[in-house]
Design a protein around this motif. Structure first.
Motif, PDB file in Angstrom:
ATOM      1  N   ARG A 172      18.344  54.854  84.784  1.00 30.37           N
ATOM      2  CA  ARG A 172      19.204  54.026  83.937  1.00 30.37           C
ATOM      3  C   ARG A 172      20.656  54.390  84.209  1.00 30.37           C
ATOM      4  O   ARG A 172      20.988  55.551  84.453  1.00 30.37           O
ATOM      5  CB  ARG A 172      18.925  54.275  82.454  1.00 30.37           C
ATOM      6  CG  ARG A 172      17.599  53.808  81.975  1.00 30.37           C
ATOM      7  CD  ARG A 172      17.626  52.332  81.708  1.00 30.37           C
ATOM      8  NE  ARG A 172      16.330  51.884  81.240  1.00 30.37           N
ATOM      9  CZ  ARG A 172      16.170  50.941  80.357  1.00 30.37           C
ATOM     10  NH1 ARG A 172      17.200  50.334  79.839  1.00 30.37           N
ATOM     11  NH2 ARG A 172      14.963  50.575  80.001  1.00 30.37           N
ATOM     12  N   LYS A 173      21.519  53.383  84.112  1.00 34.26           N
ATOM     13  CA  LYS A 173      22.950  53.651  84.267  1.00 34.26           C
ATOM     14  C   LYS A 173      23.449  54.287  82.974  1.00 34.26           C
ATOM     15  O   LYS A 173      23.320  53.712  81.896  1.00 34.26           O
ATOM     16  CB  LYS A 173      23.733  52.387  84.555  1.00 34.26           C
ATOM     17  CG  LYS A 173      25.192  52.699  84.890  1.00 34.26           C
ATOM     18  CD  LYS A 173      26.104  51.508  84.948  1.00 34.26           C
ATOM     19  CE  LYS A 173      25.733  50.480  85.935  1.00 34.26           C
ATOM     20  NZ  LYS A 173      26.752  49.411  86.017  1.00 34.26           N
ATOM     21  N   LEU A 174      23.991  55.484  83.091  1.00 32.62           N
ATOM     22  CA  LEU A 174      24.505  56.207  81.931  1.00 32.62           C
ATOM     23  C   LEU A 174      25.916  55.748  81.595  1.00 32.62           C
ATOM     24  O   LEU A 174      26.262  55.553  80.439  1.00 32.62           O
ATOM     25  CB  LEU A 174      24.485  57.714  82.199  1.00 32.62           C
ATOM     26  CG  LEU A 174      25.007  58.618  81.105  1.00 32.62           C
ATOM     27  CD1 LEU A 174      24.147  58.499  79.850  1.00 32.62           C
ATOM     28  CD2 LEU A 174      25.052  60.062  81.566  1.00 32.62           C
ATOM     29  N   LEU A 175      26.741  55.575  82.633  1.00 26.33           N
ATOM     30  CA  LEU A 175      28.123  55.171  82.403  1.00 26.33           C
ATOM     31  C   LEU A 175      28.759  54.668  83.685  1.00 26.33           C
ATOM     32  O   LEU A 175      28.231  54.874  84.780  1.00 26.33           O
ATOM     33  CB  LEU A 175      28.945  56.330  81.828  1.00 26.33           C
ATOM     34  CG  LEU A 175      29.043  57.640  82.629  1.00 26.33           C
ATOM     35  CD1 LEU A 175      30.075  57.565  83.743  1.00 26.33           C
ATOM     36  CD2 LEU A 175      29.412  58.768  81.696  1.00 26.33           C
ATOM     37  N   THR A 176      29.897  54.024  83.506  1.00 27.06           N
ATOM     38  CA  THR A 176      30.781  53.665  84.607  1.00 27.06           C
ATOM     39  C   THR A 176      32.135  54.257  84.260  1.00 27.06           C
ATOM     40  O   THR A 176      32.629  54.060  83.144  1.00 27.06           O
ATOM     41  CB  THR A 176      30.880  52.136  84.769  1.00 27.06           C
ATOM     42  OG1 THR A 176      29.578  51.618  85.049  1.00 27.06           O
ATOM     43  CG2 THR A 176      31.822  51.761  85.904  1.00 27.06           C
ATOM     44  N   ALA A 177      32.709  55.010  85.190  1.00 23.88           N
ATOM     45  CA  ALA A 177      33.969  55.706  84.920  1.00 23.88           C
ATOM     46  C   ALA A 177      34.687  55.980  86.243  1.00 23.88           C
ATOM     47  O   ALA A 177      34.081  55.896  87.314  1.00 23.88           O
ATOM     48  CB  ALA A 177      33.691  57.027  84.207  1.00 23.88           C
ATOM     49  N   PRO A 178      35.982  56.326  86.176  1.00 26.02           N
ATOM     50  CA  PRO A 178      36.673  56.736  87.400  1.00 26.02           C
ATOM     51  C   PRO A 178      35.924  57.903  88.047  1.00 26.02           C
ATOM     52  O   PRO A 178      35.356  58.759  87.348  1.00 26.02           O
ATOM     53  CB  PRO A 178      38.054  57.162  86.909  1.00 26.02           C
ATOM     54  CG  PRO A 178      38.237  56.419  85.619  1.00 26.02           C
ATOM     55  CD  PRO A 178      36.866  56.343  85.015  1.00 26.02           C
ATOM     56  N   ARG A 179      35.923  57.938  89.356  1.00 29.50           N
ATOM     57  CA  ARG A 179      35.127  58.935  90.068  1.00 29.50           C
ATOM     58  C   ARG A 179      35.375  60.370  89.602  1.00 29.50           C
ATOM     59  O   ARG A 179      34.415  61.119  89.397  1.00 29.50           O
ATOM     60  CB  ARG A 179      35.334  58.819  91.572  1.00 29.50           C
ATOM     61  CG  ARG A 179      34.379  59.745  92.310  1.00 29.50           C
ATOM     62  CD  ARG A 179      34.427  59.559  93.787  1.00 29.50           C
ATOM     63  NE  ARG A 179      33.292  60.262  94.372  1.00 29.50           N
ATOM     64  CZ  ARG A 179      32.565  59.803  95.348  1.00 29.50           C
ATOM     65  NH1 ARG A 179      32.849  58.651  95.878  1.00 29.50           N
ATOM     66  NH2 ARG A 179      31.560  60.488  95.813  1.00 29.50           N
ATOM     67  N   PRO A 180      36.619  60.813  89.402  1.00 22.88           N
ATOM     68  CA  PRO A 180      36.811  62.204  88.962  1.00 22.88           C
ATOM     69  C   PRO A 180      36.119  62.497  87.620  1.00 22.88           C
ATOM     70  O   PRO A 180      35.548  63.577  87.431  1.00 22.88           O
ATOM     71  CB  PRO A 180      38.328  62.346  88.841  1.00 22.88           C
ATOM     72  CG  PRO A 180      38.874  61.318  89.779  1.00 22.88           C
ATOM     73  CD  PRO A 180      37.917  60.165  89.692  1.00 22.88           C
ATOM     74  N   VAL A 181      36.137  61.542  86.697  1.00 22.82           N
ATOM     75  CA  VAL A 181      35.464  61.721  85.409  1.00 22.82           C
ATOM     76  C   VAL A 181      33.954  61.768  85.621  1.00 22.82           C
ATOM     77  O   VAL A 181      33.264  62.643  85.095  1.00 22.82           O
ATOM     78  CB  VAL A 181      35.854  60.585  84.430  1.00 22.82           C
ATOM     79  CG1 VAL A 181      35.019  60.646  83.159  1.00 22.82           C
ATOM     80  CG2 VAL A 181      37.335  60.634  84.121  1.00 22.82           C
TER      81      VAL A 181
END
Length: 78
Positions: free
Chosen positions: A12-21
């Motif tokens: 499952r996709k947990l999140l979408t965020a900037p790569r460093p995060v």
């Protein structure tokens, strides 16, 4: 929430965020024994393998561990 099979395991996709995060969250998950995979919009291109893309990426975890992963994220919220 998005779902897909990865190597025969439901994720499952947990999140979408900037790569460093997302990299930081991935490291915390893996430290707790939760496998996590990052997916950039450039799958198969050098930016994905080299880690040079710093825009938004998706972070995927095994569906069976989603609740544990979500709980870990909630622990980090002040």
């Amino acid at each position: 929430m998005e779902r897909r099979l990865i190597a025969g395991t439901p994720y499952r996709k947990l999140l979408t965020a900037p790569r460093p995060v997302a990299e930081g969250v991935k490291a915390r998950l893996e430290a707790r024994g939760i496998p996590a995979l990052l997916e950039t919009p450039f799958a198969g291109l050098p930016e994905a393998a080299l880690g040079t893309y710093m825009g938004d990426v998706a972070l995927w975890v095994p569906e069976a561990l989603l609740g544990e992963a979500e709980a870990l994220l909630e622990e980090e919220i002040p």
